[in-house]
Design a protein around this motif. Sequence first.
Motif, PDB file in Angstrom:
ATOM      1  N   LEU A 252       0.725  -1.308  -0.155  1.00 24.78           N
ATOM      2  CA  LEU A 252      -0.015   0.041   0.075  1.00 24.78           C
ATOM      3  C   LEU A 252       0.903   1.142  -0.053  1.00 24.78           C
ATOM      4  O   LEU A 252       1.608   1.499   0.759  1.00 24.78           O
ATOM      5  N   ALA A 253       0.939   2.174  -0.968  1.00 28.90           N
ATOM      6  CA  ALA A 253       1.510   3.326  -1.032  1.00 28.90           C
ATOM      7  C   ALA A 253       0.692   4.332  -0.130  1.00 28.90           C
ATOM      8  O   ALA A 253      -0.330   4.454  -0.120  1.00 28.90           O
ATOM      9  N   PRO A 254       1.730   5.126   0.630  1.00 27.02           N
ATOM     10  CA  PRO A 254       1.094   6.100   1.444  1.00 27.02           C
ATOM     11  C   PRO A 254       0.580   7.189   0.613  1.00 27.02           C
ATOM     12  O   PRO A 254       1.184   7.823  -0.294  1.00 27.02           O
ATOM     13  N   LEU A 255      -0.426   7.520   1.020  1.00 23.84           N
ATOM     14  CA  LEU A 255      -1.073   8.806   0.404  1.00 23.84           C
ATOM     15  C   LEU A 255      -1.476  10.088   1.353  1.00 23.84           C
ATOM     16  O   LEU A 255      -1.926   9.546   2.495  1.00 23.84           O
ATOM     17  N   ASP A 256      -1.098  11.194   1.107  1.00 30.23           N
ATOM     18  CA  ASP A 256      -1.335  12.157   2.122  1.00 30.23           C
ATOM     19  C   ASP A 256      -2.909  12.694   1.891  1.00 30.23           C
ATOM     20  O   ASP A 256      -3.764  12.153   0.950  1.00 30.23           O
ATOM     21  N   VAL A 257      -3.490  13.524   2.782  1.00 31.55           N
ATOM     22  CA  VAL A 257      -4.827  13.914   2.924  1.00 31.55           C
ATOM     23  C   VAL A 257      -5.385  14.605   1.558  1.00 31.55           C
ATOM     24  O   VAL A 257      -6.424  14.136   1.006  1.00 31.55           O
ATOM     25  N   ALA A 258      -4.473  15.375   1.138  1.00 34.27           N
ATOM     26  CA  ALA A 258      -4.732  16.021  -0.194  1.00 34.27           C
ATOM     27  C   ALA A 258      -4.773  15.020  -1.341  1.00 34.27           C
ATOM     28  O   ALA A 258      -5.712  15.050  -2.079  1.00 34.27           O
ATOM     29  N   ALA A 259      -3.927  14.196  -1.529  1.00 34.54           N
ATOM     30  CA  ALA A 259      -4.035  13.150  -2.294  1.00 34.54           C
ATOM     31  C   ALA A 259      -5.259  12.282  -2.395  1.00 34.54           C
ATOM     32  O   ALA A 259      -5.909  11.882  -3.472  1.00 34.54           O
ATOM     33  N   VAL A 260      -5.729  11.823  -1.208  1.00 32.80           N
ATOM     34  CA  VAL A 260      -6.773  11.127  -0.956  1.00 32.80           C
ATOM     35  C   VAL A 260      -8.021  11.794  -1.421  1.00 32.80           C
ATOM     36  O   VAL A 260      -9.000  11.300  -2.080  1.00 32.80           O
ATOM     37  N   ARG A 261      -8.174  13.062  -1.008  1.00 32.69           N
ATOM     38  CA  ARG A 261      -9.382  13.941  -1.253  1.00 32.69           C
ATOM     39  C   ARG A 261      -9.461  14.013  -2.693  1.00 32.69           C
ATOM     40  O   ARG A 261     -10.467  14.286  -3.347  1.00 32.69           O
ATOM     41  N   SER A 262      -8.247  14.235  -3.403  1.00 28.81           N
ATOM     42  CA  SER A 262      -8.475  14.279  -4.933  1.00 28.81           C
ATOM     43  C   SER A 262      -8.966  12.931  -5.554  1.00 28.81           C
ATOM     44  O   SER A 262      -9.525  13.078  -6.361  1.00 28.81           O
ATOM     45  N   LEU A 263      -8.328  11.990  -5.012  1.00 27.86           N
ATOM     46  CA  LEU A 263      -8.774  10.521  -5.553  1.00 27.86           C
ATOM     47  C   LEU A 263     -10.043  10.229  -5.247  1.00 27.86           C
ATOM     48  O   LEU A 263     -10.932   9.797  -6.564  1.00 27.86           O
ATOM     49  N   LEU A 339      -4.406   5.855   3.509  1.00 26.60           N
ATOM     50  CA  LEU A 339      -4.261   7.130   3.907  1.00 26.60           C
ATOM     51  C   LEU A 339      -3.073   7.051   4.995  1.00 26.60           C
ATOM     52  O   LEU A 339      -3.258   6.634   5.891  1.00 26.60           O
ATOM     53  N   ALA A 340      -2.138   7.858   4.553  1.00 28.14           N
ATOM     54  CA  ALA A 340      -0.857   8.040   5.738  1.00 28.14           C
ATOM     55  C   ALA A 340      -1.312   8.631   6.751  1.00 28.14           C
ATOM     56  O   ALA A 340      -1.779   9.594   6.927  1.00 28.14           O
ATOM     57  N   ALA A 345      -4.981  11.668  10.890  1.00 30.30           N
ATOM     58  CA  ALA A 345      -4.307  12.733   9.857  1.00 30.30           C
ATOM     59  C   ALA A 345      -5.402  13.186   9.210  1.00 30.30           C
ATOM     60  O   ALA A 345      -5.198  14.483   8.731  1.00 30.30           O
ATOM     61  N   TRP A 346      -6.484  12.493   8.952  1.00 32.74           N
ATOM     62  CA  TRP A 346      -7.745  13.212   8.408  1.00 32.74           C
ATOM     63  C   TRP A 346      -8.345  14.046   9.302  1.00 32.74           C
ATOM     64  O   TRP A 346      -8.548  15.319   8.914  1.00 32.74           O
ATOM     65  N   THR A 347      -8.436  13.682  10.507  1.00 31.77           N
ATOM     66  CA  THR A 347      -8.979  14.771  11.364  1.00 31.77           C
ATOM     67  C   THR A 347      -8.099  15.938  11.828  1.00 31.77           C
ATOM     68  O   THR A 347      -8.612  17.168  11.875  1.00 31.77           O
ATOM     69  N   ALA A 348      -6.873  15.685  11.831  1.00 34.36           N
ATOM     70  CA  ALA A 348      -5.934  16.744  11.996  1.00 34.36           C
ATOM     71  C   ALA A 348      -5.899  17.994  10.915  1.00 34.36           C
ATOM     72  O   ALA A 348      -5.385  18.878  11.069  1.00 34.36           O
ATOM     73  N   ALA A 349      -6.314  17.316   9.889  1.00 39.38           N
ATOM     74  CA  ALA A 349      -6.374  18.248   8.532  1.00 39.38           C
ATOM     75  C   ALA A 349      -7.717  18.888   8.629  1.00 39.38           C
ATOM     76  O   ALA A 349      -7.930  19.731   7.557  1.00 39.38           O
ATOM     77  N   GLY A 350      -8.505  18.620   9.452  1.00 39.91           N
ATOM     78  CA  GLY A 350      -9.702  19.340   9.661  1.00 39.91           C
ATOM     79  C   GLY A 350     -10.817  18.829   9.020  1.00 39.91           C
ATOM     80  O   GLY A 350     -11.899  19.471   8.419  1.00 39.91           O
ATOM     81  N   GLN A 351     -10.764  17.653   8.518  1.00 40.00           N
ATOM     82  CA  GLN A 351     -11.696  16.864   7.476  1.00 40.00           C
ATOM     83  C   GLN A 351     -12.879  16.383   8.530  1.00 40.00           C
ATOM     84  O   GLN A 351     -12.586  16.048   9.687  1.00 40.00           O
TER      85      GLN A 351
END
Length: 453
Positions: A252-263, A339-340, A345-351
């Motif tokens: 599993l490749a690590p994806l940051d929050v921005a990349a996940v949201r884009s996907l 999701l790395a 990480a998701w909640t820390a980014a305010g999502q």
Amino acid sequence: MGTVDVVPLVDEGLGNSAYLLDLGDGRALVVDVSLDLRGARQAARRRGLAVAFAADTHLHADFVSGARQLAVTEGTRILASAAGNREFPHTGLHDGDEIDLGGLRLRALATPGHTHEHLSFLLLDGDTPVGVFTGGSLLVGAAARTDLSGPERTEHLARRQYASLRRLAVLPDEVAVWPTHGAGSFCSAPPGTRRTSTIGRERETNPLLRAADEDAFVAALLGSLGSFPPYFLRLAEVNRRGPVVLDADPALAPLDVAAVRSLLAGGAELVDVRPVPEFAAAHVPGALSIPLRPQFASWLGWLAPQDRPLVVVRSADQDPGEVAWQAAKIGYRNLAGELAGGLDAWTAAGQPTASTRLVRAGEIGAARVLDIRQAPEFAAGHLPGAAHVELGDVPGRAEELPREPTVVMCGHGERAMGAASLLERAGHRDLAVLRGGPEDWVAVTGRELATGP
């Protein structure tokens, strides 16, 4: 040669057994191994064996065969039915063909039914039959389903299955029966703990071998057929054409929050593999809950798309390699990554996050109960008045189900949370998931379960 050394390699999640046979000269034969070769390779290494032969009894529908991977990476010789028309190098066998294993012999027996090209492999020590790898023909207490090639061929293949089982039943009583499909397989193996048997035991106890005639056999076999994951309809062709050979272990490749949201914005689906209590407490809105456990691959193949990228959310203590391997062995090559940092990480980014209520058996009250277990489970015992929709049917029926306070239940909670996540995605609210199953309700209420459909 004496007693043969056959090592069952059980996949509890898919309900299957592969086998490793020590040939006594530093080599081994494997039968019906999946692309997840970790168990087979570990068993071979532990015994100091090189895998010289890989036999496939049929074109598997429930997992990607590992035979081609072994052939390319280790020089293993593939043995399979010539009638399968496989499009990669293999030794195509016909009824009665024999392979010299060096002291032991393997004889191909045409046993169509589960598939049209099915072979069983009779193991001979000299002229003495020792055991038979029956694949999806004769199972412990059953025979495998015959409806995976389409409804127009189901009865025809059931009649061929009848003849195949009778052919195997004339082998000596003491011959071991080593089937591929066992308890937990959606290829129609009954519940139970036994995964191997003998011809004599099956002749005495297998209800299909005791059927009065061919028509009675067909009626019994077809009457036992339940639902199966839709990926079953794709994998046989993947295995015929030749599975992709892996050049590295799946990961599993690590994806940051921005990349996940884009996907996700582009149509990707998020699969949350965390345990039920963690998903219930907080999850990404719209996420599909499929807890990581032995049955993960089956439900991934039943509920998640194969034609869109999948993003995984897991707990820090869950093995990402296990997620990737379970997906790979059923042909899911569309894992975009994970999701790395997980949900933190998701909640820390305010999502935003959502939650799902968990209830115990004594807290159901007047809520509507939706039981999403398989039909035989529901018929064996369910809460009186419960509605029933199999989990695999929930995606297609989510819009039509009543939007009222509902408690979703299964046997323990994992499948129920998957159903609840699908319903939430479809706009259902006021949902809860039952901790436990019908037996917990009986223990709390003292009432009896209802039976029947």
